[in-house]
Scaffold this motif. Sequence first.
Motif, PDB file in Angstrom:
ATOM      1  N   PRO A 269     -12.485   5.484 -11.729  1.00 32.69           N
ATOM      2  CA  PRO A 269     -11.523   6.084 -11.134  1.00 32.69           C
ATOM      3  C   PRO A 269     -11.306   7.080  -9.772  1.00 32.69           C
ATOM      4  CG  PRO A 269     -11.860   6.642 -13.617  1.00 32.69           C
ATOM      5  CD  PRO A 269     -12.999   5.799 -12.932  1.00 32.69           C
ATOM      6  N   VAL A 270     -10.711   6.879  -8.914  1.00 33.76           N
ATOM      7  CA  VAL A 270     -10.822   7.545  -7.745  1.00 33.76           C
ATOM      8  C   VAL A 270      -9.686   8.290  -7.179  1.00 33.76           C
ATOM      9  CG1 VAL A 270     -12.879   6.011  -6.785  1.00 33.76           C
ATOM     10  CG2 VAL A 270     -10.306   5.466  -6.550  1.00 33.76           C
ATOM     11  N   VAL A 271      -9.915   9.377  -6.457  1.00 36.21           N
ATOM     12  CA  VAL A 271      -8.755  10.120  -5.828  1.00 36.21           C
ATOM     13  C   VAL A 271      -8.796   9.836  -4.395  1.00 36.21           C
ATOM     14  CG1 VAL A 271      -7.519  12.170  -5.610  1.00 36.21           C
ATOM     15  CG2 VAL A 271      -8.560  11.469  -7.684  1.00 36.21           C
ATOM     16  N   PHE A 272      -7.788   9.210  -3.686  1.00 36.02           N
ATOM     17  CA  PHE A 272      -8.101   8.802  -2.348  1.00 36.02           C
ATOM     18  C   PHE A 272      -7.556   9.824  -1.546  1.00 36.02           C
ATOM     19  CE2 PHE A 272      -8.451   4.285  -3.854  1.00 36.02           C
ATOM     20  CZ  PHE A 272      -9.638   4.056  -3.255  1.00 36.02           C
ATOM     21  N   ASP A 273      -7.768   9.647  -0.167  1.00 36.72           N
ATOM     22  CA  ASP A 273      -7.351  10.627   0.857  1.00 36.72           C
ATOM     23  C   ASP A 273      -5.774  10.763   0.544  1.00 36.72           C
ATOM     24  OD1 ASP A 273      -7.061  12.158   3.410  1.00 36.72           O
ATOM     25  OD2 ASP A 273      -6.449  10.419   4.152  1.00 36.72           O
ATOM     26  N   GLY A 274      -5.205  11.891   0.453  1.00 34.05           N
ATOM     27  CA  GLY A 274      -3.765  12.264   0.334  1.00 34.05           C
ATOM     28  C   GLY A 274      -3.544  12.423  -1.177  1.00 34.05           C
ATOM     29  N   GLY A 275      -4.531  12.489  -1.983  1.00 28.58           N
ATOM     30  CA  GLY A 275      -4.375  12.721  -3.561  1.00 28.58           C
ATOM     31  C   GLY A 275      -3.880  11.524  -4.326  1.00 28.58           C
ATOM     32  N   VAL A 276      -4.035  10.480  -3.697  1.00 30.13           N
ATOM     33  CA  VAL A 276      -3.538   9.185  -4.422  1.00 30.13           C
ATOM     34  C   VAL A 276      -4.509   8.720  -5.628  1.00 30.13           C
ATOM     35  CG1 VAL A 276      -2.620   6.790  -4.202  1.00 30.13           C
ATOM     36  CG2 VAL A 276      -2.284   8.451  -2.601  1.00 30.13           C
ATOM     37  N   ALA A 277      -4.018   8.913  -6.809  1.00 28.76           N
ATOM     38  CA  ALA A 277      -4.924   8.606  -7.842  1.00 28.76           C
ATOM     39  C   ALA A 277      -4.967   7.158  -8.179  1.00 28.76           C
ATOM     40  CB  ALA A 277      -4.785   9.370  -9.073  1.00 28.76           C
TER      41      ALA A 277
ATOM     42  N   PRO B 232       1.979   2.433   6.914  1.00 28.27           N
ATOM     43  CA  PRO B 232       2.663   3.372   6.227  1.00 28.27           C
ATOM     44  C   PRO B 232       3.143   2.815   4.994  1.00 28.27           C
ATOM     45  CG  PRO B 232       3.857   3.004   8.029  1.00 28.27           C
ATOM     46  CD  PRO B 232       2.670   2.306   8.039  1.00 28.27           C
ATOM     47  N   ASN B 233       3.252   1.548   4.449  1.00 32.69           N
ATOM     48  CA  ASN B 233       3.977   0.881   3.520  1.00 32.69           C
ATOM     49  C   ASN B 233       2.603   0.725   2.399  1.00 32.69           C
ATOM     50  OD1 ASN B 233       6.691   0.638   4.213  1.00 32.69           O
ATOM     51  ND2 ASN B 233       6.057  -0.890   5.436  1.00 32.69           N
ATOM     52  N   HIS B 234       1.492   0.993   2.836  1.00 35.28           N
ATOM     53  CA  HIS B 234       0.451   0.954   1.924  1.00 35.28           C
ATOM     54  C   HIS B 234      -0.503   2.187   2.181  1.00 35.28           C
ATOM     55  CE1 HIS B 234       0.628  -3.489   1.312  1.00 35.28           C
ATOM     56  NE2 HIS B 234       1.298  -3.513   2.514  1.00 35.28           N
ATOM     57  N   PRO B 235       0.125   3.157   1.344  1.00 36.54           N
ATOM     58  CA  PRO B 235      -0.470   4.468   1.409  1.00 36.54           C
ATOM     59  C   PRO B 235      -2.004   4.561   1.278  1.00 36.54           C
ATOM     60  CG  PRO B 235       0.885   4.613  -0.320  1.00 36.54           C
ATOM     61  CD  PRO B 235       0.945   3.181   0.161  1.00 36.54           C
ATOM     62  N   ASP B 236      -2.587   3.699   0.281  1.00 37.67           N
ATOM     63  CA  ASP B 236      -3.963   3.694   0.163  1.00 37.67           C
ATOM     64  C   ASP B 236      -5.004   3.332   1.161  1.00 37.67           C
ATOM     65  OD1 ASP B 236      -3.570   4.538  -2.411  1.00 37.67           O
ATOM     66  OD2 ASP B 236      -4.300   2.726  -3.393  1.00 37.67           O
ATOM     67  N   ALA B 237      -4.344   2.676   2.239  1.00 40.42           N
ATOM     68  CA  ALA B 237      -5.271   1.842   3.076  1.00 40.42           C
ATOM     69  C   ALA B 237      -5.373   2.663   4.247  1.00 40.42           C
ATOM     70  CB  ALA B 237      -4.404   0.495   3.633  1.00 40.42           C
TER      71      ALA B 237
END
Length: 243
Positions: free
Chosen positions: A152-160, A183-188
């Motif tokens: 489990p990870v929480v990436f930059d921007g709070g995306v879990a 911007p269409n791939h907010p994890d990246a």
Amino acid sequence: MRVLLTSSGITNDSIREALTGLLGKPIAEASALFIPTALLPFPGGPQMVWKAIHGPLGDLGWKSLGLLELTALPSIEETAWVPAVREADVLLAYGGDPLFLADWMRRSGLAALLPQLRPEAVYVGVSAGSIAATTTFAETYTDPPRPLDGTPVVFDGGVARTLVTGEGVGLVDFAVIPHLENPNHPDATLANAETWASHIAAPTYAIDDDTAITVTDGVVRVVSEGQWKLFQPIDRGQDPECS
């Protein structure tokens, strides 16, 4: 076999020139097989397959374009599909789920066949098609495929998300993170890519949609009109030639 790994396909003149350079001839003189398999696990997969085949990658002006659906191959004789793969100038592996694609590349027999193809044949990966070509990779999932477990990870921007590592088919000995800062791939994001790469025991290229990586006779080259970054494990190799 030569390799062209992209984030979103042939998106600019530099990547197109890299493709024709690998082919050694114009695209109009090259035969291609399109692999849409990675799209199938998603809702609306059949519609996405149609759009992908009729999208920019399929409409480059190939001499001929065929469909190679990996999930069908175990149910038919190898004599029905292996000659077509051997004769193709290009294999176009489209995006989607890299775990699903890598699994079916092995189960179908394609992974074992790839090292036997002509040296001048070209593998073109798009997103998951690029990821699955690597030896090892990581991908994030909201709901990981069973029975896989992840971190489990929480990436930059709070995306879990859950980060899952997988085994590719080993066409190249590095990893790829596509869609950097799209911007269409907010994890990246670049910060997230660094976290992602820290879980991969191989050099890892984070590339945006205007960047590609070519491999010819073991020589790696980055072709870019955009942004990319190499996350290099300690004492692992040298930087590639860049253009």
